[in-house]
Design an enzyme around this catalytic site. Structure first.
Site, PDB file in Angstrom:
ATOM      1  N   GLN A 184       0.832  -1.206   0.000  1.00 53.10           N
ATOM      2  CA  GLN A 184       0.000   0.000   0.000  1.00 53.10           C
ATOM      3  C   GLN A 184       0.865   1.255   0.000  1.00 53.10           C
ATOM      4  O   GLN A 184       1.559   1.534   0.972  1.00 53.10           O
ATOM      5  CB  GLN A 184      -0.876  -0.023   1.260  1.00 53.10           C
ATOM      6  CG  GLN A 184      -1.779   1.166   1.407  1.00 53.10           C
ATOM      7  CD  GLN A 184      -2.316   1.295   2.819  1.00 53.10           C
ATOM      8  OE1 GLN A 184      -1.556   1.287   3.795  1.00 53.10           O
ATOM      9  NE2 GLN A 184      -3.622   1.392   2.947  1.00 53.10           N
ATOM     10  N   GLY A 185       0.822   1.989  -1.099  1.00 48.23           N
ATOM     11  CA  GLY A 185       1.641   3.200  -1.194  1.00 48.23           C
ATOM     12  C   GLY A 185       0.835   4.468  -0.987  1.00 48.23           C
ATOM     13  O   GLY A 185       0.444   5.144  -1.935  1.00 48.23           O
ATOM     14  N   TYR A 186       0.562   4.774   0.261  1.00 42.32           N
ATOM     15  CA  TYR A 186      -0.161   6.007   0.583  1.00 42.32           C
ATOM     16  C   TYR A 186       0.791   7.051   1.197  1.00 42.32           C
ATOM     17  O   TYR A 186       0.988   8.125   0.655  1.00 42.32           O
ATOM     18  CB  TYR A 186      -1.280   5.755   1.604  1.00 42.32           C
ATOM     19  CG  TYR A 186      -2.491   4.970   1.111  1.00 42.32           C
ATOM     20  CD1 TYR A 186      -2.581   4.474  -0.190  1.00 42.32           C
ATOM     21  CD2 TYR A 186      -3.559   4.722   1.975  1.00 42.32           C
ATOM     22  CE1 TYR A 186      -3.707   3.763  -0.617  1.00 42.32           C
ATOM     23  CE2 TYR A 186      -4.689   4.017   1.552  1.00 42.32           C
ATOM     24  CZ  TYR A 186      -4.747   3.530   0.263  1.00 42.32           C
ATOM     25  OH  TYR A 186      -5.862   2.835  -0.134  1.00 42.32           O
ATOM     26  N   SER A 187       1.377   6.709   2.348  1.00 43.53           N
ATOM     27  CA  SER A 187       2.156   7.691   3.112  1.00 43.53           C
ATOM     28  C   SER A 187       3.383   8.163   2.346  1.00 43.53           C
ATOM     29  O   SER A 187       3.993   7.419   1.575  1.00 43.53           O
ATOM     30  CB  SER A 187       2.621   7.081   4.431  1.00 43.53           C
ATOM     31  OG  SER A 187       1.526   6.581   5.150  1.00 43.53           O
ATOM     32  N   GLU A 219     -12.128  -3.398   8.550  1.00 38.84           N
ATOM     33  CA  GLU A 219     -10.864  -3.422   9.308  1.00 38.84           C
ATOM     34  C   GLU A 219     -10.978  -2.646  10.606  1.00 38.84           C
ATOM     35  O   GLU A 219     -10.255  -2.891  11.550  1.00 38.84           O
ATOM     36  CB  GLU A 219      -9.689  -2.812   8.532  1.00 38.84           C
ATOM     37  CG  GLU A 219      -9.456  -3.349   7.170  1.00 38.84           C
ATOM     38  CD  GLU A 219     -10.284  -2.589   6.158  1.00 38.84           C
ATOM     39  OE1 GLU A 219      -9.936  -1.447   5.866  1.00 38.84           O
ATOM     40  OE2 GLU A 219     -11.299  -3.148   5.692  1.00 38.84           O
ATOM     41  N   SER A 276      -3.899   7.674  13.213  1.00 39.95           N
ATOM     42  CA  SER A 276      -3.300   7.672  14.559  1.00 39.95           C
ATOM     43  C   SER A 276      -4.398   7.896  15.600  1.00 39.95           C
ATOM     44  O   SER A 276      -5.479   8.388  15.288  1.00 39.95           O
ATOM     45  CB  SER A 276      -2.260   8.780  14.680  1.00 39.95           C
ATOM     46  OG  SER A 276      -2.904  10.028  14.866  1.00 39.95           O
ATOM     47  N   ASN A 277      -4.078   7.538  16.842  1.00 37.98           N
ATOM     48  CA  ASN A 277      -5.100   7.667  17.880  1.00 37.98           C
ATOM     49  C   ASN A 277      -5.490   9.129  18.117  1.00 37.98           C
ATOM     50  O   ASN A 277      -6.619   9.403  18.519  1.00 37.98           O
ATOM     51  CB  ASN A 277      -4.618   6.986  19.165  1.00 37.98           C
ATOM     52  CG  ASN A 277      -4.721   5.472  19.049  1.00 37.98           C
ATOM     53  OD1 ASN A 277      -4.797   4.942  17.937  1.00 37.98           O
ATOM     54  ND2 ASN A 277      -4.737   4.780  20.162  1.00 37.98           N
ATOM     55  N   GLU A 278      -4.556  10.033  17.852  1.00 35.75           N
ATOM     56  CA  GLU A 278      -4.913  11.456  17.978  1.00 35.75           C
ATOM     57  C   GLU A 278      -5.917  11.830  16.896  1.00 35.75           C
ATOM     58  O   GLU A 278      -6.888  12.549  17.149  1.00 35.75           O
ATOM     59  CB  GLU A 278      -3.659  12.334  17.863  1.00 35.75           C
ATOM     60  CG  GLU A 278      -2.730  12.270  19.080  1.00 35.75           C
ATOM     61  CD  GLU A 278      -1.945  10.971  19.171  1.00 35.75           C
ATOM     62  OE1 GLU A 278      -1.714  10.333  18.112  1.00 35.75           O
ATOM     63  OE2 GLU A 278      -1.573  10.567  20.286  1.00 35.75           O
TER      64      GLU A 278
HETATM   65  C1  LIG Z   1       4.435  -0.259  11.329  1.00 40.39           C
HETATM   66  C2  LIG Z   1       3.862   0.692  10.349  1.00 40.39           C
HETATM   67  C3  LIG Z   1       3.430   0.246   9.116  1.00 40.39           C
HETATM   68  C4  LIG Z   1       2.929   1.137   8.172  1.00 40.39           C
HETATM   69  N1  LIG Z   1       2.549   0.672   6.947  1.00 40.39           N
HETATM   70  C5  LIG Z   1       2.146   1.535   5.979  1.00 40.39           C
HETATM   71  C6  LIG Z   1       1.859   1.090   4.677  1.00 40.39           C
HETATM   72  O1  LIG Z   1       1.935  -0.101   4.388  1.00 40.39           O
HETATM   73  N2  LIG Z   1       1.500   1.984   3.751  1.00 40.39           N
HETATM   74  C7  LIG Z   1       1.381   3.322   4.050  1.00 40.39           C
HETATM   75  O2  LIG Z   1       1.018   4.081   3.172  1.00 40.39           O
HETATM   76  N3  LIG Z   1       1.640   3.795   5.287  1.00 40.39           N
HETATM   77  C8  LIG Z   1       2.037   2.930   6.264  1.00 40.39           C
HETATM   78  N4  LIG Z   1       2.316   3.388   7.533  1.00 40.39           N
HETATM   79  C9  LIG Z   1       2.292   4.819   7.779  1.00 40.39           C
HETATM   80  C10 LIG Z   1       1.133   5.309   8.630  1.00 40.39           C
HETATM   81  O3  LIG Z   1      -0.045   5.335   7.877  1.00 40.39           O
HETATM   82  C11 LIG Z   1       1.540   6.707   9.132  1.00 40.39           C
HETATM   83  O4  LIG Z   1       2.574   6.525  10.053  1.00 40.39           O
HETATM   84  C12 LIG Z   1       0.398   7.462   9.769  1.00 40.39           C
HETATM   85  O5  LIG Z   1      -0.515   7.881   8.798  1.00 40.39           O
HETATM   86  C13 LIG Z   1       0.898   8.679  10.552  1.00 40.39           C
HETATM   87  O6  LIG Z   1       1.684   9.517   9.763  1.00 40.39           O
HETATM   88  P1  LIG Z   1       3.151   9.968  10.244  1.00 40.39           P
HETATM   89  O7  LIG Z   1       3.874   8.756  10.669  1.00 40.39           O
HETATM   90  O8  LIG Z   1       3.715  10.775   9.154  1.00 40.39           O
HETATM   91  O9  LIG Z   1       2.918  10.864  11.501  1.00 40.39           O
HETATM   92  P2  LIG Z   1       2.424  12.383  11.545  1.00 40.39           P
HETATM   93  O10 LIG Z   1       1.173  12.531  10.771  1.00 40.39           O
HETATM   94  O11 LIG Z   1       3.542  13.288  11.236  1.00 40.39           O
HETATM   95  O12 LIG Z   1       2.072  12.493  13.080  1.00 40.39           O
HETATM   96  C14 LIG Z   1       3.044  12.685  14.105  1.00 40.39           C
HETATM   97  C15 LIG Z   1       2.294  12.860  15.411  1.00 40.39           C
HETATM   98  O13 LIG Z   1       1.438  14.007  15.314  1.00 40.39           O
HETATM   99  C16 LIG Z   1       0.091  13.648  15.573  1.00 40.39           C
HETATM  100  N5  LIG Z   1      -0.810  14.450  14.763  1.00 40.39           N
HETATM  101  C17 LIG Z   1      -0.791  14.640  13.427  1.00 40.39           C
HETATM  102  N6  LIG Z   1      -1.817  15.385  13.023  1.00 40.39           N
HETATM  103  C18 LIG Z   1      -2.530  15.689  14.124  1.00 40.39           C
HETATM  104  C19 LIG Z   1      -3.729  16.424  14.381  1.00 40.39           C
HETATM  105  N7  LIG Z   1      -4.439  16.990  13.406  1.00 40.39           N
HETATM  106  N8  LIG Z   1      -4.172  16.500  15.661  1.00 40.39           N
HETATM  107  C20 LIG Z   1      -3.470  15.912  16.669  1.00 40.39           C
HETATM  108  N9  LIG Z   1      -2.348  15.213  16.492  1.00 40.39           N
HETATM  109  C21 LIG Z   1      -1.879  15.096  15.231  1.00 40.39           C
HETATM  110  C22 LIG Z   1       0.015  12.177  15.233  1.00 40.39           C
HETATM  111  O14 LIG Z   1      -1.054  11.543  15.883  1.00 40.39           O
HETATM  112  C23 LIG Z   1       1.358  11.680  15.695  1.00 40.39           C
HETATM  113  O15 LIG Z   1       1.318  11.446  17.076  1.00 40.39           O
HETATM  114  C24 LIG Z   1       2.823   2.509   8.488  1.00 40.39           C
HETATM  115  C25 LIG Z   1       3.224   2.955   9.744  1.00 40.39           C
HETATM  116  C26 LIG Z   1       3.729   2.076  10.682  1.00 40.39           C
HETATM  117  C27 LIG Z   1       4.155   2.597  12.007  1.00 40.39           C
END
Ligand SMILES: Cc1cc2nc3c(=O)[nH]c(=O)nc-3n(C[C@H](O)[C@H](O)[C@H](O)COP(=O)(O)OP(=O)(O)OC[C@H]3O[C@@H](n4cnc5c(N)ncnc54)[C@H](O)[C@@H]3O)c2cc1C
Lengths: 371, 392
Positions: B132-135, B250, B374-376
């Site tokens: 899955q290529g989203y992030s 899910e 994320s939980n936030e």
């Molecule tokens: C083990 C693992 C597997 C993954 N697999 C995939 C995958 O297969 N494909 C894919 O596309 N992605 C994948 N991800 C990525 C995942 O979807 C992202 O990590 C997630 O969307 C959070 O983005 P970020 O890590 O950039 O954190 P950020 O968005 O930068 O967040 C950093 C912190 O800020 C908080 N935050 C951000 N915005 C807000 C807000 N509006 N209000 C309050 N708090 C906020 C977050 O909750 C977090 O605590 C994976 C991540 C992990 C850890």
């Protein structure tokens, strides 16, 4: 829909219609004996609420904790001061099991009609949760029983009579002690909700042996079952209290303006609200699960465990929501004039009575160890 | 339907009683899943568990959630829950299952019959492994800000940009990606959903080592990578809607009590080995967690009841994820606490005759509060959409 579901819905609706929050009424009874409205109590009886757990053969409705909890939830939402769980559920359920049929025939109809209010006196100062913990002793002598010892947390304190749980040689007994035989051996201790609890100190109180409602092996089990059922219903009342407390808080967050915006738009407060909502939901589901187990016939340790599971969560969630609700309201939340305080004070009483969150977590853990 | 997607099912699973169905699953799992792979402390790589999944593919059990006519098991909601419960109960490790979990449902909902015929049979046979290529490095929670771009050239899209945190991309043959196809539009409205073959020039996959020392996610660099226009899923610039539609089943799965329940058994084993089982301070904390899990389970049963009755889940399902994942973290944190000096030892170790991996649950418990929204972010959604609190 089954017939029982229909009856439960009817009860819930009549409770929701009857039990409307009335701050003036609640405040009015705080300083006034007995702390609740006897006329109101009789009306509750007329709707059948005091008869819910009593078998049909005994003149009751023969329903279970699900029906009782439906009513209790509405009473909680309305913050009603009436001692529904203690005098409307616990006492009749226990009285219905009395083996002294003559005395039961005299008392039970009046209790179910709301004419006679009965309290159970049993819990020692240690707050022990098991019937075995009673510190009142009974001796039999020449056709009399002689009761001595102390029971705390008797609720409601002002009743027409008390079922006193006492230990005699070889087991427990439950005795009927009319209020007018007590003299000054019952003193009142004020409750946070304005409704007193009783402290009963007996020394050689003599009653005819016909005052024994039941004795022998069955007493401990009967009391335990009634207590566990009461705990589940009490959890439902706590759920009602916390739901209203959280709703009031959310309404306030949406309307109170500071810094030019509604304070509910601040993320710190949004996230805290969500955490309170999660606790409210957990309490609701934990209580529903306990109700389901009780309705499915859980008894003994399984029923105790279900009751502890519900009460541990409901007490913890109720106190958390109550205290956080005060914080999220600011100073107004700490006033007597604002209704939130009534809810928090009522929650405090119910959370602490029949065992608080920590005690029920421990009992749950002990019981699952044994399982 | 004339086209043949996969193995024909040996029976109508939904016609079985729940108990019969469970027994059949258990018999298969217990007899054939390799014991040494049960409750693996990390995500397994394809070379480690491919024998098992090829077996599942041959049996026709690889896609329990797909309809029978597309080669799936066609399980009802109730049976699907049982399937997942049994998989978790036996500690069966996932492979990179985004093909069955996400791509299949997406193509069934939004794809053309051509796309289904082209891609689904290989997913069912485990010949194609999808990631899955989203992030992206600059777009996590604010996913709609993504910058990887796709420009149309004749019959192809040419894709350039970078994806990150892509789970097990090093094992994948294909990737479904969100790309920007309109730079003028509002951010959600310029995104498209594309299918990409990773075996081509311009694709660089670089595994990222995580803090537990494993390589479970990757960076994926896309430098003028090509994909035919026929690999566009849904309409152009409607990729956000396509991706959003996946958040159905899910969401209940991440709220399953199985991981926390497993965590509690690890905690008990550890406390016994450390002589702390009867310690009142430990028991106070353990007792509270036990109820946290019991009530998670009560709530989970409520939500699965909704699914089984065929009713729609509300937005409030989000709280289940928050509670399940944070409860698991609190358990994992108490595991570390209870381990005392043993928390300074990584991997499986021996304490008073008991073999235990102290840090496995600690590491496992970290990502679920970050991914899947994320939980936030979940709290933002709950506050605004369930509690009705005002947006800033
Ligand atoms: C083990 C693992 C597997 C993954 N697999 C995939 C995958 O297969 N494909 C894919 O596309 N992605 C994948 N991800 C990525 C995942 O979807 C992202 O990590 C997630 O969307 C959070 O983005 P970020 O890590 O950039 O954190 P950020 O968005 O930068 O967040 C950093 C912190 O800020 C908080 N935050 C951000 N915005 C807000 C807000 N509006 N209000 C309050 N708090 C906020 C977050 O909750 C977090 O605590 C994976 C991540 C992990 C850890």
């Amino acid at each position: 829909m089954t017939e029982q579901n229909e009856t439960i819905d009817l009860l819930r609706n009549s409770a929701a219609g009857f039990a409307k929050f009335d701050g003036k009424r609640i405040r009015g009874w705080r300083a006034n004996a007995p702390g609740f409205d006897r006329a109101h109590w009789r009306q509750m009886a007329e709707q059948g609420w005091l008869s819910i757990l009593v078998p049909e053969a005994e003149g009751g409705l023969g329903l279970g904790v699900e029906a009782a909890s439906a009513v209790a939830g509405e009473l909680g939402r309305a913050c009603a001061p009436e001692p529904f769980v203690m005098a409307g559920i616990l006492a009749p359920a226990l009285l219905a099991q009395a083996t002294n049929t003559a005395l039961k025939a005299e008392l039970l109809p009046a209790v179910l009609a709301g004419e006679t209010v009965v309290s159970l006196a049993w819990q020692p100062a240690t707050g022990g949760l098991s019937p075995d913990a009673t510190e009142i002793t009974a001796k039999r002598q020449a056709g009399q029983i002689i009761l001595s010892g102390e029971a705390r947390f008797v609720s409601p304190a002002q009743a027409d009579g008390y079922m006193v749980l006492a230990r005699e040689q070889g087991g427990l007994l439950l005795a009927w002690v009319p209020a007018d035989s007590l003299g000054d051996s019952l003193v009142e201790e004020a409750g946070p909700d304005g409704i007193p609890s009783g402290r009963l100190r007996l020394s050689d109180l003599r009653l005819p042996e016909t005052a024994v409602l039941m004795s022998g092996n069955r007493v401990a089990e009967a009391v335990q079952t009634a207590l566990d059922q009461a705990l589940i219903v009490q959890s439902a009342e706590l759920c009602g209290l916390m739901q209203r407390s959280l709703d009031m808080t959310l309404d306030y967050l949406k309307t109170r303006q500071q810094f030019g915006v509604a304070i509910g738009s601040f993320q710190a407060l949004q996230h805290r609200s969500v955490d309170l909502f999660i606790q409210q939901e957990l309490a609701r589901h934990a209580t529903a699960a306990a109700i389901q187990k009780a309705e499915a016939g859980a008894s003994g340790a399984a029923l105790s465990q279900a009751a502890s599971s519900a009460k541990a969560r409901a007490a913890e969630a109720g106190m958390l929501i109550g205290t956080q609700a005060i914080q999220l309201h600011g100073a107004i939340g700490f006033t007597d004039e604002y209704d939130l305080g009534l809810y928090v004070n009522r929650t405090m009483r119910l959370a602490a009575s029949l065992g608080n969150a920590a005690e029920h977590r421990r009992r749950f853990d002990d019981l699952s160890e044994g399982a | 339907m004339s086209f043949h997607y996969g193995v024909t099912q040996e029976r109508d699973w939904n016609a079985l009683s729940d108990t019969e169905f469970r027994q059949i699953l258990r018999a298969e799992f217990e007899a054939h899943y390799p014991a040494e792979l049960r409750y693996a402390p990390r995500r397994l790589r394809w070379h480690e568990n491919k024998d098992w999944y090829l077996r599942m593919a041959e049996k026709g059990w690889i896609a329990p959630n797909w309809p029978v006519e597309y080669g799936g098991m066609g399980l009802s909601a109730a049976k699907l829950l049982i399937f997942q419960e049994e998989v978790e109960r036996w500690g069966i490790g996932r492979y990179q299952d985004h093909g069955t979990l996400m791509l299949g449902p997406v193509l069934l909902r939004w794809g053309t019959e051509e796309q289904r015929r082209q891609y689904l049979p290989d997913v069912l046979a485990c010949k194609a492994i999808w990631c899955q290529g989203y992030s992206e490095p600059g777009s996590g929670s604010d996913l709609a800000s993504l910058k990887t771009k796709a420009v149309r050239e004749g019959d192809e899209f040419v894709i350039t940009g970078q994806k990150i945190w892509t789970t097990l991309a090093q094992d994948a043959t294909h990737m479904f990606v969100l790309v920007r196809t309109d730079f003028e539009a509002k951010k959600q409205e310029g995104i498209s959903f594309l299918l990409v073959d990773l075996a081509q020039k311009g694709v660089t996959v670089r595994p990222i080592r995580d803090m537990a020392g494993h390589e479970e996610f990757c960076e994926v660099f896309l430098d003028e990578v090509r994909t035919p226009v026929s690999n566009l899923v849904g309409e152009l610039n409607k990729g956000w809607t396509v991706a959003k539609s996946l958040l159905g089943f899910e969401r209940i799965h991440v709220g399953s009590p199985k991981m926390p329940e497993y965590g509690l058994t690890v905690l008990e084993k550890l406390a016994r080995a450390r002589g702390l089982w009867a310690d009142p301070v430990f028991r106070e904390k353990y007792g509270a967690l036990k109820l946290d899990v019991a009530h998670l389970s009560d709530a989970y049963n409520h939500f699965t009841g909704i699914v089984v009755r065929g009713e729609a889940l509300g937005q409030d399902i989000s709280w289940l994820k928050v509670w399940a994942t944070e409860t698991f973290q609190r358990i994992a944190d108490l595991v570390v606490d209870t381990a005392g000096p043993f928390a300074a030892i990584n991997g499986e170790l021996e304490i008073a005759g008991t073999r235990i991996d102290v840090l496995a649950s600690f590491y496992k418990a970290r990502p679920p509060t970050i991914y899947g929204g994320s939980n936030e972010i979940q709290r933002n959604i709950l506050a605004q959409q369930v509690l009705g609190l005002p947006r800033k």
